[in-house]
Every structure is written in structure tokens, then in C-alpha cells.
Design an enzyme around this catalytic site. Structure first.
Site, PDB file in Angstrom:
ATOM      1  N   ARG C 225       0.841  -1.186   0.000  1.00  0.00           N
ATOM      2  CA  ARG C 225       0.000   0.000   0.000  1.00  0.00           C
ATOM      3  C   ARG C 225       0.881   1.243   0.000  1.00  0.00           C
ATOM      4  NH1 ARG C 225      -3.552  -1.559   3.548  1.00  0.00           N
ATOM      5  NH2 ARG C 225      -4.691   0.420   3.571  1.00  0.00           N
ATOM      6  N   GLY C 246       6.498  -2.345  -4.731  1.00  0.00           N
ATOM      7  CA  GLY C 246       6.608  -1.425  -3.614  1.00  0.00           C
ATOM      8  C   GLY C 246       5.516  -0.367  -3.598  1.00  0.00           C
ATOM      9  N   HIS C 247       5.581   0.506  -2.599  1.00  0.00           N
ATOM     10  CA  HIS C 247       4.530   1.517  -2.452  1.00  0.00           C
ATOM     11  C   HIS C 247       4.612   2.575  -3.554  1.00  0.00           C
ATOM     12  CE1 HIS C 247       7.169   3.612   0.870  1.00  0.00           C
ATOM     13  NE2 HIS C 247       7.871   3.300  -0.177  1.00  0.00           N
ATOM     14  N   HIS C 248       3.461   3.041  -3.961  1.00  0.00           N
ATOM     15  CA  HIS C 248       3.307   4.089  -4.981  1.00  0.00           C
ATOM     16  C   HIS C 248       3.697   3.631  -6.382  1.00  0.00           C
ATOM     17  CE1 HIS C 248       2.588   7.324  -2.116  1.00  0.00           C
ATOM     18  NE2 HIS C 248       3.453   6.707  -1.365  1.00  0.00           N
ATOM     19  N   SER C 266       7.619   3.818  -5.915  1.00  0.00           N
ATOM     20  CA  SER C 266       7.371   4.928  -6.839  1.00  0.00           C
ATOM     21  C   SER C 266       7.881   4.682  -8.248  1.00  0.00           C
ATOM     22  CB  SER C 266       7.948   6.244  -6.301  1.00  0.00           C
ATOM     23  OG  SER C 266       7.388   6.543  -5.047  1.00  0.00           O
TER      24      SER C 266
END
Lengths: 320, 320, 320
Positions: C225, C246-248, C266
Site C-alpha cells: 500500500r 513497492g509503495h506508490h 514509486s
């Protein structure tokens, strides 16, 4: 279960929380934190990287957390100036996203075997399993499908997400967080070839895993128990998803292991080591304190400090 | 659940167990096995690597398992001399750590569907699920959260740790061990691009996984079912944590796959192949018997034996 | 639960299904699909690769799906000629292996919290858990051990295999398939170092994961998340086992991620990107539409299209 606290807070109060300085309207009311691009009215955003200067210009954020150096780029927007804007933003975000609380107690659909000790303030949800002799500390939460084996010890304020497995006699320290699917204490990978059969004779993995406090472990990461003795994770490391930690490994305090790192049996990381994603460390290799290992590196030999001590920070990279 | 047997044993009896020779007091009582550094009074330790010579000098172990060659370094300490000290130590450790036994029967909080066959000597713990048509053999143990799908077959003396998934129609042979979180029989990764939609059209993965006997599979490893036919794991391989085995892969008998290895679809390993950690093998690649693949290697082409046969042991390494 | 439909079908009907042309006996009865080597009487096989020419000669298949170009190699065997034989074979295989159906309803041994909405046509098996505020769509199936957190949304015709975790507030689109052990919405890996303690201060991961429709996710894959906002998986990607997202991260529509890929925080993949096995993509790296990244590559910098747009297909490979 991460909740947003909708309380409005004054910019000056948030600055005080992080030891920062207000620039502009100290009584400005902030309703939450957001990214520069996503921020809407009332949000506090964060700026620390010139890469995002265009986003800074266009942001609708009411105020921005920024370093002294970055302040000039704000064109008069209200700000909190902090020595480390990233850390300050993290702390302010925590104020707006307090840790969730759970109703204490053991769900009747959980299974807590006779002889297990679950603190009355702990939460054990449906389909969680606590085997005999296991101990669960104060305010610790076990989500559905969590398994804690015989005589395992889980400290206080620990969060064990769904389908985590902590096998028998392993221990997890206070305030640690185990993301979904983590496996602690699977058997180490130890076999002795027996040509008379032939077979790979299984060496009993009679040891344990000992995880100290404040450790976070990412989803589906596996940490193997030792053959004899213990695999040890020190105080405070953060370990990302899908990481493999073999038997007898030592991970020093405050290490950072990014996703899909593999630490082979009996390897040792000193304090504060950072491993980029997909790094591999071979059997018995020792890495000195504060070493930084680049992503996808393969370490086949020790990363020593200078003069028998340590020469932090050192970097190592490359494939074997 | 690994238990320690506290029975004291005579050094001569332990030597007999492994076909070794006693040096020193044959009636010396041994209470357990330990590492050189951790050993205390009454322990038997193991020495085979000059790297640990300092530990040997300082050990408090009562006796040491050693090779003929290493004997001279023991300074008169009692010993068991064995041709393969590592294997001998493994067998002695097994005597002190017998496999745990479980009370047979199906926990009332388990779910065994009508039409499943669970041998009366098997153990099915709370929250384990056995679907209709599945068969569970003698003395096999299913821990909490284990799932065995429709018409799957699990042999005898198998240990299925918590939260393992064996999907429909797959099979697991006798004496195999599946560490927590293993997934057997997830759909293979097969899609055909359909530009008219556009979409990746899913090819039915109608095959199975067939795992022979004496296979150990590490935590959170995934072995995919075939599109048609079977993904096959031969007799006796040992597979470490977080390994990816694609559809239609063949893993020959007695292979060793270290952590985070990835075998792409339709690749084939001969007998006794050893893959170091994080090795990748591309689609359809064949690796000859007894090949040794260095850690982090990427194999894009076959590793053939000489003259159409095999030239063991061969080594391959490197990145594409 | 993949079932075989035993209905006999005419070769001409199968050809019509895929817009193909029959060569030979149009009324030939086909009973199923098979590989060239495994086919027996009545089977339809598939030929598209000269590598398998010997298998083609020896096959017992009653008929073969083939391209116009491959037709000459069939020596008069009945055939379906299709522009894309692989896609045609996939569609025919689907006819013989229809998606399984499940009896709708909530098993009494499941746990659906008050305030969760489960469509009456959905199936919730024993030991599945649906938290308050979650919504489960029409005909969606939750296998045992599946966990859907508070306020999560799962669309219609979704299959959630055993021991999958979808954490709070995340969403999964229609017709998606989550293989066993998938984790959606584990906390992103975000910490800010606080030297005053010292500790790695946890940044609240208050965002979500949003997965659009027609996405397949392989066994034990983990998708984190976001800190704020969302990690996004577009419409139609297929993601293999043990992948780390991973996140984003943004994964564009129709991407293909092979096993053990790691996408760091990201990073962004455009539409139709293909990543080979064990690829690593570093933080914030952007990959243009239709790029093809070779297995085990490590991307430390953007893979741009030409002239600010995109130059598909591009290839990138190599280690940092």
C-alpha cells in the site's frame, strides 16, 4: 486498520511537535497530510527534492514542511521549517494516523490451546492459533490465520498480520510488526549427503529465531531457525518483503534490508547495514557496521572495516 | 515441535550409530549436541573446518566428531572419528532430536469435506481444510491453516506446516516436508495475447504438480501446476525458501535449490543438480545431471553434458 | 477445481470458435486438448515451433492447430489453420476447461463481520474472513484462509485462492485472480531515520492499493500500500509468483511481470511493458510503454521513449 484522525490542528502545534519553526500564519488549521500533487485545501505537504519543484509550484497544499534551504522556493506559502523535513513530516503524519486500537480479548473462533498465556489486553482474532506454552504480551494483536507455535514468545504491542507463522520456541520482541505471510522459524536448509542411500540426510533444525524489539518484517519474508542456537535479528532493523534469511544469520541493530534480499546461512550483518533490493550475501560472509550494499550485488567475501575495526560507510557492489 | 531427547548416551554407542571409531573414554556420557562455541559440559560438538580452529581450542564440549585428518588437532579430547564427520554429526543430532509425534485425529475445528479420505493415524489440526476427494496418508500431519484441494493426494509421514496450500489434483510423496506458506499447484503463467480485445487471454492451467517422496520445500516457495500434464519434482530434492518453479518444470532426483532460485516454465534439471541462491533458469533450458550453478547466475542456454551424455560435475555462472 | 469437460466436439465447430479453417475431416470428433508428446486418440494438439518437429511427426493427436506456414509439415493430418495458433489453442482449451462454478453462500465456519456486504451469489468458504465494511461482488469466490480487511472492495467474478490477504481499504477489480498466498496492501517500506533515539521512525502507510479489472497475481506475490494515495495496477496486467511491488508503484495496463521481479517504491511501468524474471527496477524509475526488460536486468535509470514520447518496443538489460 490504519485510520485517519480528522481533528484539525494548528500549524504552530504541529511545528512544536517536531521542533520546527513556523513561517506564515501560525494559527492556520491543518486537516491532514498529503503528497504535493494530491493535496487539497487544508492539507500539509512535504518538499525536499528539487525533482518535485513543478509539483511544489502547482500544489494546493495549505502549507509545506521544508528545510531551511528549500524555504526560498515556497513563494510565501506557510511552512514548517525543520532540520530534517522528511522526519518531521513522518512525525506529523503519525499524529494524523494514530495506531489503530483493537478490542482486547480472544475471539471464540480462535484457538488458544490449554497452557498458552495470552495477556488479557491482547487481541486474538478468529482463526488465529496459539499453541500450548506460547506467550502473547500486552496489547499485542493476532489477525486471522496467524499461527504462534509451542512455547513461542511474542512481546507486547506487537502486530501480527493475517497468515503470519511464528514456529515453536521462536521469539518476537516488543513493538515489532510482522506483515501478512511472514514465516519465522521455518527449518534451516541443512542436509548432509549420504551416498550409501543415496539421500540428503536432514540435519535437525533444533535451534530458534530470536527477534528483538522494534523490528518490522515485510510480507512473505522468511527467517529460518538455526540448526543449533539461534538466528538473531537485533533491535530495530526494518526488513522488506520477500526477503530470505537463512539459519544462523545475524542481522545487527538498525539494519535496512530492501525487498528480495537473500542472506545465506551464517552470514552476519553489523549494525546499521543497508542492503539494496535483491542483494545476495553468501554463506558465512561478514559485513561491517554501516556498510551500504548496492541493489542486486552478490557478496561472496567479507566486507571488512579498516584496521580490524570498521570503516563506515563503505559500499560494495557487483555480481560474482 | 522439534523436541530434545534428554537421554544420556555413551560415546561408544553414538560411534556405533554412525560407524565411527572412539578415541578416548568410550563410556563417556553425552547429553546432547552443540556448536563448538556454544557447547557446555556433556555436549558433543563437530569439527571439520580449520576456520574454526580457535573455537576448537576453546570449546567446553566433552567430545568432538572429527575426521581422521582433524584428529591431531584435538589435543587428546575424546572423539568420534568418522569418514564423513558432517554426516555422522547429522545422524547423532537426529538421535537427540527425534521427529515429534502428534496425537492422531481430526480436530473438531478443522474442515474435512465429505468424500475426503484421512487416514486414522493422520493428524489434522484446527483450521486445516481437506477438500472432497483428497487423500491424506498414514501419520501425515496438517498444521493449522493448511489447505489440501479437491482430489489432491498427500502420502504418508508428510509434514504440512501452517498455511501451506496444495491445490486440486496435485500430489505430494511420502516423507516430504512442506515448510509454512508453501504453495503447490498455483496456476502456471500462461497467456496468449489477443489484439482484438486487447487482452492477455488466460490459457487454462489444467495440469497438476507431482512431487515424489522425500522432498523438502522451503517457506513461501511456489510450484506452479502445468498447462497440460505435470510439473514434476523427482525423488529426494531439497528446495529452499522463496523459490519459484514454473509450469512444466522438471526437477530431477536429489537436486539442491538454494533460496530464491527461479526456474522458468518448461526448464529441466537433471539428477543431483545444485543451484546456488538467486539463480535464474530461462524457459525450456535443460541442465545436465550433477551440474553446479553458481549463485545469482542466469542460464539462458542449455548446460549440456559432453558427447550428448553428461559431463558431471560442470559449473556454470554469470549473468546474461 | 479446474475441471475437464468431456463433451466431444467436431473439428469444424472448434475451428469456427477461433475463426480458423479446417483442413481434412470437418466432422472429426475431438475429446480434448493435449501436448504433442502426451496426446492420445481423439486429442487436439498444437504446433508452432520447429523445435518440436520430431514430436509432431510422432504425435498420436487426431488433429493439430497450426499456422498457414506450418501446415505443410503435417503430412496430411487433420488440422485447424489459424492466424495465431497459440491464441486459437488457448481458446479451444478454454472450451474444454470451463471455469469451475461454486455453490453460492457463506459457509457457517467462515467469519463475515457485521457491516460487511457479501453478494448472495458469492461463495465464502470455511475459515475465510471478511471484515466490517468490506464488499464482495457477484459470483466472487473466497477460498479457505482468505482475508479481506475493513472497507476493502472486491469486484465481481474474482477468484481469491487460499490464504490470500487483501488488507483494509484496498480494492481488487472484476474478473481478477489472486493465486494462493498473495498479499495486497502490506505496509509500504517507509522509515525516516531519527538519530536522537536512534531508530528508523515508521512513516504511516495510510494509502491503499487499487487493482483494476482482469489482473492475475501469482502465488506469494506482495503488493504494498502507498504512504499516501495509492499503489495502482491498471487494467489487465499479469503478474507472476513471488513478485515484489513497492509503495506508490504504477503498473500500466496489460503489463507482463515474470517471476520474482522487484519494482521499488514509486517506480512506474507504462502500458504493455514486459519484465523478464528477477528484474529489479529502482525507486522512482519510469519505463515507457511496451518496453521489454530482459531477465535479471537492474534498471537504475528511466527507460524513455524517443522525443519525450515513446519508442516501442525498446529493450533494456544488464546489471548496475
Amino acid at each position: 486498520v490504519t485510520q485517519r484522525d480528522e481533528t484539525l490542528r494548528k500549524l504552530c502545534d504541529l511545528a512544536a511537535l517536531v521542533g520546527g519553526r513556523v513561517v506564515g500564519d501560525a494559527d492556520l488549521l491543518v486537516r491532514g497530510v498529503s503528497g504535493l500533487a494530491e493535496a487539497t485545501e487544508g492539507d500539509l505537504a512535504f518538499y525536499n527534492n528539487p525533482r518535485y519543484r513543478e509539483q511544489l509550484k502547482a500544489t494546493k497544499a495549505a502549507a509545506v514542511v521544508v528545510s531551511e534551504k528549500g524555504l526560498a522556493q515556497l513563494d510565501g506559502r506557510p511552512a514548517i521549517v525543520a532540520a530534517d523535513p522528511y522526519l518531521a513530516f513522518a512525525k506529523i503524519s503519525s499524529a494524523f494516523h494514530p495506531a489503530p486500537r483493537f478490542a482486547p480479548g480472544i475471539d471464540p473462533r480462535a484457538c488458544v490451546e490449554a497452557g498458552a498465556e495470552v495477556d488479557p489486553t491482547a487481541t486474538v482474532m478468529a482463526f488465529a492459533f496459539v499453541a500450548k506454552g506460547a506467550r502473547i504480551g500486552e496489547r499485542t494483536v493476532l489477525f486471522p490465520g496467524a499461527y504462534v507455535g509451542e512455547e513461542a514468545r511474542v512481546g507486547r504491542d506487537v502486530v501480527i498480520y493475517p497468515n503470519v507463522v511464528v514456529r515453536e520456541r521462536c521469539s518476537v520482541g516488543d513493538r515489532s510488526i510482522l506483515q501478512p505471510g511472514v514465516v519465522v522459524g521455518g527449518d534451516g536448509f541443512g542436509f548432509a549427503f549420504d551416498p550409501s542411500v543415496p539421500c540428503h540426510f536432514k540435519i535437525p533444525q533444533a535451534g530458534v529465531v530470536e527477534i528483538e524489539s522494534d523490528v518490522e518484517i515485510g510480507a512473505n519474508t522468511a527467517i529460518d531457525r538455526a540448526t543449533l542456537g539461534a538466528t538473531r535479528i537485533g533491535q530495530g532493523p526494518k526488513i522488506d518483503n520477500l526477503t530470505q534469511i537463512g539459519h544462523h544469520v545475524k542481522v545487527g541493530p538498525l539494519c535496512i534490508l530492501c525487498g528480495q534480499v537473500g542472506l545465506a546461512g551464517s552470514s552476519e550483518l553489523g549494525a546499521g547495514v543497508v542492503c539494496g533490493g535483491q542483494v545476495g550475501v553468501a554463506n558465512h560472509v561478514k559485513v561491517c557496521d554501516k556498510a551500504r550494499i548496492l541493489a542486486q550485488s552478490g557478496l561472496l567475501a567479507d566486507v571488512p572495516g579498516a584496521g580490524g575495526g570498521c570503516r563506515p560507510p563503505s559500499s560494495a557492489a557487483g555480481t560474482p
